[in-house]
Design a protein around this motif. Structure first.
Motif, PDB file in Angstrom:
ATOM      1  N   ASP A  86      31.873  12.303  14.414  1.00  0.00           N
ATOM      2  CA  ASP A  86      30.440  12.156  14.682  1.00  0.00           C
ATOM      3  C   ASP A  86      29.911  13.187  15.660  1.00  0.00           C
ATOM      4  OD1 ASP A  86      30.118   9.645  13.160  1.00  0.00           O
ATOM      5  OD2 ASP A  86      31.431   8.823  14.705  1.00  0.00           O
ATOM      6  N   CYS A  87      30.746  13.591  16.630  1.00  0.00           N
ATOM      7  CA  CYS A  87      30.313  14.508  17.692  1.00  0.00           C
ATOM      8  C   CYS A  87      31.398  15.551  17.929  1.00  0.00           C
ATOM      9  CB  CYS A  87      30.086  13.765  19.018  1.00  0.00           C
ATOM     10  SG  CYS A  87      29.158  12.240  18.919  1.00  0.00           S
ATOM     11  N   ALA A  88      30.976  16.754  18.282  1.00  0.00           N
ATOM     12  CA  ALA A  88      31.934  17.794  18.641  1.00  0.00           C
ATOM     13  C   ALA A  88      31.377  18.606  19.798  1.00  0.00           C
ATOM     14  CB  ALA A  88      32.210  18.693  17.451  1.00  0.00           C
ATOM     15  N   GLU A 132      33.900  21.711  11.606  1.00  0.00           N
ATOM     16  CA  GLU A 132      33.257  20.447  11.998  1.00  0.00           C
ATOM     17  C   GLU A 132      32.082  20.116  11.083  1.00  0.00           C
ATOM     18  OE1 GLU A 132      34.450  21.406  16.624  1.00  0.00           O
ATOM     19  OE2 GLU A 132      32.412  21.775  15.913  1.00  0.00           O
ATOM     20  N   VAL A 133      31.259  21.116  10.790  1.00  0.00           N
ATOM     21  CA  VAL A 133      30.090  20.878   9.942  1.00  0.00           C
ATOM     22  C   VAL A 133      30.506  20.486   8.526  1.00  0.00           C
ATOM     23  CG1 VAL A 133      28.129  22.019   8.830  1.00  0.00           C
ATOM     24  CG2 VAL A 133      28.483  22.244  11.288  1.00  0.00           C
ATOM     25  N   VAL A 134      31.554  21.104   8.015  1.00  0.00           N
ATOM     26  CA  VAL A 134      32.044  20.721   6.684  1.00  0.00           C
ATOM     27  C   VAL A 134      32.390  19.232   6.653  1.00  0.00           C
ATOM     28  CG1 VAL A 134      33.968  20.996   5.072  1.00  0.00           C
ATOM     29  CG2 VAL A 134      32.822  23.010   6.003  1.00  0.00           C
ATOM     30  N   GLN A 135      33.030  18.738   7.698  1.00  0.00           N
ATOM     31  CA  GLN A 135      33.351  17.309   7.768  1.00  0.00           C
ATOM     32  C   GLN A 135      32.097  16.462   7.935  1.00  0.00           C
ATOM     33  OE1 GLN A 135      36.003  15.451   7.273  1.00  0.00           O
ATOM     34  NE2 GLN A 135      34.917  13.583   7.864  1.00  0.00           N
ATOM     35  N   MET A 136      31.192  16.875   8.799  1.00  0.00           N
ATOM     36  CA  MET A 136      29.979  16.098   9.047  1.00  0.00           C
ATOM     37  C   MET A 136      29.098  15.996   7.812  1.00  0.00           C
ATOM     38  SD  MET A 136      29.065  17.349  12.941  1.00  0.00           S
ATOM     39  CE  MET A 136      30.113  16.876  14.319  1.00  0.00           C
ATOM     40  N   ARG A 137      29.102  17.033   6.983  1.00  0.00           N
ATOM     41  CA  ARG A 137      28.378  16.981   5.718  1.00  0.00           C
ATOM     42  C   ARG A 137      28.820  15.788   4.878  1.00  0.00           C
ATOM     43  NH1 ARG A 137      29.107  23.152   3.669  1.00  0.00           N
ATOM     44  NH2 ARG A 137      27.009  23.956   4.170  1.00  0.00           N
ATOM     45  N   LYS A 138      30.127  15.581   4.833  1.00  0.00           N
ATOM     46  CA  LYS A 138      30.676  14.496   4.020  1.00  0.00           C
ATOM     47  C   LYS A 138      30.210  13.136   4.509  1.00  0.00           C
ATOM     48  CE  LYS A 138      34.943  17.150   3.324  1.00  0.00           C
ATOM     49  NZ  LYS A 138      36.410  17.180   3.615  1.00  0.00           N
ATOM     50  N   GLN A 139      29.913  13.048   5.796  1.00  0.00           N
ATOM     51  CA  GLN A 139      29.539  11.767   6.415  1.00  0.00           C
ATOM     52  C   GLN A 139      28.026  11.560   6.466  1.00  0.00           C
ATOM     53  OE1 GLN A 139      33.166  12.509   9.611  1.00  0.00           O
ATOM     54  NE2 GLN A 139      31.196  11.823  10.366  1.00  0.00           N
ATOM     55  N   GLY A 140      27.273  12.596   6.166  1.00  0.00           N
ATOM     56  CA  GLY A 140      25.819  12.472   6.198  1.00  0.00           C
ATOM     57  C   GLY A 140      25.182  12.851   7.517  1.00  0.00           C
ATOM     58  N   ALA A 176      22.684  28.072  13.341  1.00  0.00           N
ATOM     59  CA  ALA A 176      23.348  26.924  12.725  1.00  0.00           C
ATOM     60  C   ALA A 176      22.448  25.691  12.740  1.00  0.00           C
ATOM     61  CB  ALA A 176      24.660  26.625  13.451  1.00  0.00           C
ATOM     62  N   ALA A 177      21.663  25.532  13.799  1.00  0.00           N
ATOM     63  CA  ALA A 177      20.734  24.392  13.874  1.00  0.00           C
ATOM     64  C   ALA A 177      19.730  24.447  12.727  1.00  0.00           C
ATOM     65  CB  ALA A 177      20.015  24.392  15.217  1.00  0.00           C
ATOM     66  N   ILE A 178      19.214  25.639  12.452  1.00  0.00           N
ATOM     67  CA  ILE A 178      18.258  25.794  11.350  1.00  0.00           C
ATOM     68  C   ILE A 178      18.953  25.559  10.007  1.00  0.00           C
ATOM     69  CG2 ILE A 178      16.780  27.456  10.147  1.00  0.00           C
ATOM     70  CD1 ILE A 178      16.348  28.775  12.949  1.00  0.00           C
ATOM     71  N   ASP A 179      20.129  26.142   9.838  1.00  0.00           N
ATOM     72  CA  ASP A 179      20.853  26.011   8.571  1.00  0.00           C
ATOM     73  C   ASP A 179      21.148  24.567   8.213  1.00  0.00           C
ATOM     74  OD1 ASP A 179      20.972  28.733   8.073  1.00  0.00           O
ATOM     75  OD2 ASP A 179      23.014  28.983   8.851  1.00  0.00           O
ATOM     76  N   HIS A 180      21.547  23.776   9.222  1.00  0.00           N
ATOM     77  CA  HIS A 180      22.110  22.460   8.915  1.00  0.00           C
ATOM     78  C   HIS A 180      21.216  21.273   9.283  1.00  0.00           C
ATOM     79  CE1 HIS A 180      25.663  24.450   7.556  1.00  0.00           C
ATOM     80  NE2 HIS A 180      25.736  25.132   8.687  1.00  0.00           N
ATOM     81  N   ALA A 181      20.012  21.556   9.774  1.00  0.00           N
ATOM     82  CA  ALA A 181      19.064  20.459  10.034  1.00  0.00           C
ATOM     83  C   ALA A 181      18.796  19.625   8.778  1.00  0.00           C
ATOM     84  CB  ALA A 181      17.767  21.015  10.605  1.00  0.00           C
ATOM     85  N   PRO A 182      18.662  20.234   7.585  1.00  0.00           N
ATOM     86  CA  PRO A 182      18.426  19.408   6.388  1.00  0.00           C
ATOM     87  C   PRO A 182      19.586  18.479   6.053  1.00  0.00           C
ATOM     88  CG  PRO A 182      17.772  21.685   5.987  1.00  0.00           C
ATOM     89  CD  PRO A 182      18.537  21.668   7.279  1.00  0.00           C
ATOM     90  N   GLU A 183      20.754  18.746   6.623  1.00  0.00           N
ATOM     91  CA  GLU A 183      21.924  17.900   6.377  1.00  0.00           C
ATOM     92  C   GLU A 183      22.116  16.859   7.484  1.00  0.00           C
ATOM     93  OE1 GLU A 183      25.022  20.707   4.117  1.00  0.00           O
ATOM     94  OE2 GLU A 183      24.356  21.554   6.024  1.00  0.00           O
ATOM     95  N   ASN A 184      21.119  16.722   8.356  1.00  0.00           N
ATOM     96  CA  ASN A 184      21.172  15.751   9.453  1.00  0.00           C
ATOM     97  C   ASN A 184      22.272  16.083  10.457  1.00  0.00           C
ATOM     98  OD1 ASN A 184      20.184  13.445  10.817  1.00  0.00           O
ATOM     99  ND2 ASN A 184      21.795  12.168   9.936  1.00  0.00           N
ATOM    100  N   ILE A 185      22.521  17.383  10.624  1.00  0.00           N
ATOM    101  CA  ILE A 185      23.502  17.848  11.606  1.00  0.00           C
ATOM    102  C   ILE A 185      22.759  18.624  12.679  1.00  0.00           C
ATOM    103  CG2 ILE A 185      25.527  19.300  12.013  1.00  0.00           C
ATOM    104  CD1 ILE A 185      26.259  18.770   9.031  1.00  0.00           C
ATOM    105  N   ARG A 186      22.843  18.144  13.903  1.00  0.00           N
ATOM    106  CA  ARG A 186      22.171  18.800  15.024  1.00  0.00           C
ATOM    107  C   ARG A 186      23.156  19.712  15.749  1.00  0.00           C
ATOM    108  NH1 ARG A 186      21.030  16.104  19.018  1.00  0.00           N
ATOM    109  NH2 ARG A 186      22.242  14.203  18.676  1.00  0.00           N
ATOM    110  N   VAL A 187      22.692  20.896  16.149  1.00  0.00           N
ATOM    111  CA  VAL A 187      23.541  21.850  16.856  1.00  0.00           C
ATOM    112  C   VAL A 187      22.787  22.347  18.088  1.00  0.00           C
ATOM    113  CG1 VAL A 187      24.922  23.955  16.702  1.00  0.00           C
ATOM    114  CG2 VAL A 187      24.511  22.580  14.635  1.00  0.00           C
ATOM    115  N   ASN A 188      23.348  22.129  19.248  1.00  0.00           N
ATOM    116  CA  ASN A 188      22.754  22.551  20.516  1.00  0.00           C
ATOM    117  C   ASN A 188      23.802  23.257  21.368  1.00  0.00           C
ATOM    118  OD1 ASN A 188      19.927  21.290  20.498  1.00  0.00           O
ATOM    119  ND2 ASN A 188      21.208  19.516  19.988  1.00  0.00           N
ATOM    120  N   ALA A 189      23.365  23.815  22.476  1.00  0.00           N
ATOM    121  CA  ALA A 189      24.293  24.462  23.412  1.00  0.00           C
ATOM    122  C   ALA A 189      23.967  24.043  24.829  1.00  0.00           C
ATOM    123  CB  ALA A 189      24.205  25.983  23.294  1.00  0.00           C
TER     124      ALA A 189
END
Length: 255
Positions: A86-88, A132-140, A176-189
């Motif tokens: 869920d988190c990384a 990590e994102v590849v796994q998170m995609r599978k989980q939604g 990465a935040a822009i790329d994966h926002a549609p997949e409900n994956i948030r990326v921050n620093a």
């Protein structure tokens, strides 16, 4: 009262000491299960022992983030331990002095120092993020936080490779935040200032007084203060936060 991360699984790199260990303890305090990864397995195991002493659940994983096969195995081990990811917190990194580049002018840098630092601080973050994102995609969905630095936002002399690597982590985070926002994956620093960790001991020894003179709060930060920001960014309370790079620096970059 429930924690911010109740029932969530988390993977933390560089978890054997400093900010990584503080984050691991904070994640567990907030209800998460933690996979504590470090290239020093004994250090990761010490973090797990501290977690278990506080009643939490964690596993230790050995991983060198310069090896993509090890990164893939690390993510798989975290998923196997807790059923998902869920988190990384991609926190593993090195300081300039660790690769003989501290205080070296840009044109005088040895190629090995440049490439070694970039491989850990930038490529290592990208390797982790990708798996990590590849796994998170599978989980939604999921949440990722990368460790950048205040030197990912400003320049500094005698630290070209480090500054370049951390600026690149900031850019990678935003892309990465822009790329994966549609997949409900948030990326921050998170962009730490000068924090009391083993990694900063050499810098503080050489020029700590001059550095503290530039910090409005006139002190070093504590690893726990970075951990609190990371926990929040990984929690559902930060549900509309992505592509952000948070300074936690005592006001250093406000000048």
């Amino acid at each position: 009262m429930t924690g911010m991360l109740d029932g969530k699984s988390a993977l933390i790199t560089g978890a054997g000491s400093g900010i990584g260990r503080a984050a691991a303890l904070a994640f567990v305090r907030e209800g998460a299960w933690v996979a504590a990864a470090d290239r020093n397995l004994d250090a990761a195991k010490a973090t797990v022992a501290a977690i278990e002493a506080m009643g939490g659940e964690a596993v230790a994983i050995a991983c060198d983030v310069t090896d993509d096969a090890q990164v893939a195995a690390m993510v798989a081990a975290a998923v196997n331990a807790f059923g998902g990811l869920d988190c990384a917190f991609n926190n593993a990194g090195v300081a300039p002095y660790q690769l003989n580049s501290a205080g070296v002018l840009t044109a005088d840098l040895e190629e090995a120092s440049w490439l070694g630092l970039i491989d850990i601080n930038l490529h290592g973050v990208w390797r982790c993020l990708r798996h990590e994102v590849v796994q998170m995609r599978k989980q939604g969905g999921g949440a990722v936080v990368n460790t950048a630095s205040i030197l990912g936002l400003i320049g500094s002399g005698g630290a070209a490779a480090y500054v370049a690597s951390k600026h690149a982590v900031v850019g990678l985070t935003k892309a990465a935040a822009i790329d994966h926002a549609p997949e409900n994956i948030r990326v921050n620093a998170v962009c730490p200032g000068y924090i009391e960790t083993p990694m900063t001991e050499e810098t503080v020894r050489r020029r700590g007084e001059a550095l503290m003179a530039r910090v409005p709060m006139a002190r070093m930060g504590r690893p726990e203060e970075i951990a609190e920001a990371v926990v929040w960014m990984c929690s559902d309370r930060a549900g509309f936060v992505t592509g952000s790079c948070w300074q936690v620096d005592g006001g250093y970059t406000a000048r």
